[in-house]
Design a protein around this motif. Structure first.
Motif, PDB file in Angstrom:
ATOM      1  N   GLN A  55       0.842  -1.196   0.000  1.00 30.26           N
ATOM      2  CA  GLN A  55       0.000   0.000   0.000  1.00 30.26           C
ATOM      3  C   GLN A  55       0.883   1.253   0.000  1.00 30.26           C
ATOM      4  O   GLN A  55       0.646   2.191  -0.747  1.00 30.26           O
ATOM      5  CB  GLN A  55      -0.910   0.004   1.219  1.00 30.26           C
ATOM      6  CG  GLN A  55      -1.881   1.166   1.251  1.00 30.26           C
ATOM      7  CD  GLN A  55      -2.819   1.118   2.430  1.00 30.26           C
ATOM      8  OE1 GLN A  55      -2.595   0.394   3.402  1.00 30.26           O
ATOM      9  NE2 GLN A  55      -3.878   1.898   2.364  1.00 30.26           N
ATOM     10  N   LEU A  56       1.932   1.233   0.810  1.00 33.32           N
ATOM     11  CA  LEU A  56       2.863   2.354   0.862  1.00 33.32           C
ATOM     12  C   LEU A  56       3.610   2.492  -0.469  1.00 33.32           C
ATOM     13  O   LEU A  56       3.843   3.602  -0.953  1.00 33.32           O
ATOM     14  CB  LEU A  56       3.839   2.180   2.026  1.00 33.32           C
ATOM     15  CG  LEU A  56       4.819   3.306   2.298  1.00 33.32           C
ATOM     16  CD1 LEU A  56       4.149   4.662   2.347  1.00 33.32           C
ATOM     17  CD2 LEU A  56       5.568   3.033   3.592  1.00 33.32           C
ATOM     18  N   SER A  57       3.936   1.378  -1.098  1.00 32.89           N
ATOM     19  CA  SER A  57       4.590   1.425  -2.413  1.00 32.89           C
ATOM     20  C   SER A  57       3.666   2.054  -3.450  1.00 32.89           C
ATOM     21  O   SER A  57       4.122   2.789  -4.335  1.00 32.89           O
ATOM     22  CB  SER A  57       5.005   0.025  -2.849  1.00 32.89           C
ATOM     23  OG  SER A  57       6.033  -0.454  -2.019  1.00 32.89           O
ATOM     24  N   ASP A  58       2.363   1.783  -3.355  1.00 33.45           N
ATOM     25  CA  ASP A  58       1.397   2.419  -4.264  1.00 33.45           C
ATOM     26  C   ASP A  58       1.400   3.932  -4.073  1.00 33.45           C
ATOM     27  O   ASP A  58       1.348   4.690  -5.039  1.00 33.45           O
ATOM     28  CB  ASP A  58      -0.015   1.885  -4.025  1.00 33.45           C
ATOM     29  CG  ASP A  58      -0.230   0.492  -4.586  1.00 33.45           C
ATOM     30  OD1 ASP A  58       0.588   0.047  -5.420  1.00 33.45           O
ATOM     31  OD2 ASP A  58      -1.228  -0.150  -4.187  1.00 33.45           O
ATOM     32  N   TRP A  59       1.464   4.384  -2.813  1.00 38.62           N
ATOM     33  CA  TRP A  59       1.501   5.821  -2.545  1.00 38.62           C
ATOM     34  C   TRP A  59       2.782   6.441  -3.092  1.00 38.62           C
ATOM     35  O   TRP A  59       2.770   7.553  -3.615  1.00 38.62           O
ATOM     36  CB  TRP A  59       1.400   6.092  -1.051  1.00 38.62           C
ATOM     37  CG  TRP A  59       0.101   5.684  -0.428  1.00 38.62           C
ATOM     38  CD1 TRP A  59      -1.041   5.284  -1.067  1.00 38.62           C
ATOM     39  CD2 TRP A  59      -0.199   5.621   0.965  1.00 38.62           C
ATOM     40  NE1 TRP A  59      -2.016   4.985  -0.157  1.00 38.62           N
ATOM     41  CE2 TRP A  59      -1.535   5.183   1.106  1.00 38.62           C
ATOM     42  CE3 TRP A  59       0.538   5.888   2.116  1.00 38.62           C
ATOM     43  CZ2 TRP A  59      -2.140   5.020   2.340  1.00 38.62           C
ATOM     44  CZ3 TRP A  59      -0.075   5.728   3.343  1.00 38.62           C
ATOM     45  CH2 TRP A  59      -1.399   5.304   3.455  1.00 38.62           C
ATOM     46  N   ARG A  60       3.905   5.705  -2.997  1.00 45.20           N
ATOM     47  CA  ARG A  60       5.165   6.203  -3.550  1.00 45.20           C
ATOM     48  C   ARG A  60       5.062   6.354  -5.066  1.00 45.20           C
ATOM     49  O   ARG A  60       5.540   7.318  -5.645  1.00 45.20           O
ATOM     50  CB  ARG A  60       6.321   5.278  -3.182  1.00 45.20           C
ATOM     51  CG  ARG A  60       6.725   5.376  -1.722  1.00 45.20           C
ATOM     52  CD  ARG A  60       7.702   4.287  -1.313  1.00 45.20           C
ATOM     53  NE  ARG A  60       8.820   4.114  -2.207  1.00 45.20           N
ATOM     54  CZ  ARG A  60      10.053   4.568  -1.973  1.00 45.20           C
ATOM     55  NH1 ARG A  60      10.311   5.216  -0.859  1.00 45.20           N
ATOM     56  NH2 ARG A  60      11.017   4.357  -2.833  1.00 45.20           N
ATOM     57  N   ARG A  61       4.408   5.383  -5.719  1.00 46.25           N
ATOM     58  CA  ARG A  61       4.195   5.461  -7.165  1.00 46.25           C
ATOM     59  C   ARG A  61       3.341   6.675  -7.503  1.00 46.25           C
ATOM     60  O   ARG A  61       3.615   7.411  -8.457  1.00 46.25           O
ATOM     61  CB  ARG A  61       3.542   4.183  -7.687  1.00 46.25           C
ATOM     62  CG  ARG A  61       3.300   4.203  -9.198  1.00 46.25           C
ATOM     63  CD  ARG A  61       2.623   2.935  -9.710  1.00 46.25           C
ATOM     64  NE  ARG A  61       1.622   2.371  -8.839  1.00 46.25           N
ATOM     65  CZ  ARG A  61       0.372   2.845  -8.675  1.00 46.25           C
ATOM     66  NH1 ARG A  61      -0.012   3.914  -9.341  1.00 46.25           N
ATOM     67  NH2 ARG A  61      -0.474   2.256  -7.866  1.00 46.25           N
ATOM     68  N   MET A  62       2.290   6.928  -6.710  1.00 46.40           N
ATOM     69  CA  MET A  62       1.441   8.101  -6.926  1.00 46.40           C
ATOM     70  C   MET A  62       2.276   9.384  -6.844  1.00 46.40           C
ATOM     71  O   MET A  62       2.090  10.301  -7.645  1.00 46.40           O
ATOM     72  CB  MET A  62       0.319   8.146  -5.883  1.00 46.40           C
ATOM     73  CG  MET A  62      -0.756   7.104  -6.079  1.00 46.40           C
ATOM     74  SD  MET A  62      -1.923   7.018  -4.694  1.00 46.40           S
ATOM     75  CE  MET A  62      -2.555   8.676  -4.651  1.00 46.40           C
ATOM     76  N   ALA A  63       3.200   9.434  -5.890  1.00 44.30           N
ATOM     77  CA  ALA A  63       4.061  10.612  -5.747  1.00 44.30           C
ATOM     78  C   ALA A  63       4.967  10.774  -6.965  1.00 44.30           C
ATOM     79  O   ALA A  63       5.152  11.884  -7.467  1.00 44.30           O
ATOM     80  CB  ALA A  63       4.892  10.511  -4.464  1.00 44.30           C
TER      81      ALA A  63
END
Length: 130
Positions: A55-63
């Motif tokens: 989930q945190l990796s998805d947020w990093r991708r969004m950034a």
């Protein structure tokens, strides 16, 4: 979430349907920024906030894609400064050629014969604009 009590307030994480939590974008951005600190790992930061690492990796991708704006920080990597050097080239630029400087939604179109020092001033002004 035993270890995160001092990091989060009840107002920051919104409980959702069936036990799912909704994370406001500002909080997501702060958590993602923590993963960019020297020595931090996605797994370690995710554990601190009781998140799954993916989930945190998805947020990093969004950034990375510009869909999540990270807070300003001295420890966040930044781009290197532009270094421009004048060089004599009698046959350059070709007559009538143009160049574009793009910063976000701003596009500046210039004649390719624009001096490098003027180009550096324009880039500097665009980077300083809010």
């Amino acid at each position: 979430m035993v270890g995160t009590a001092e990091l989060l307030t009840e107002a920051e994480v919104i409980p959702g349907v069936k036990g799912y939590r909704r994370w406001p974008d500002g909080l997501k951005a702060r958590i993602v920024a923590e993963t960019l600190e020297r020595g931090a790992t996605v797994r370690g930061v995710a554990a601190r906030y009781d998140l799954r690492p993916n989930q945190l990796s998805d947020w990093r991708r969004m950034a990375r894609e510009g869909r999540l704006v990270l807070p300003a920080s001295d420890s966040v990597p930044s781009f290197a400064a532009v270094v421009v050097r004048e060089e004599e080239r009698p046959d350059w630029p070709p007559a009538g050629s143009r160049m574009e400087v793009v910063q976000g939604q701003v596009t500046v179109r210039l004649d390719a014969a624009t001096p490098a020092c003027r180009l550096a001033e324009i880039v500097s002004a665009l980077n300083a604009a809010p």
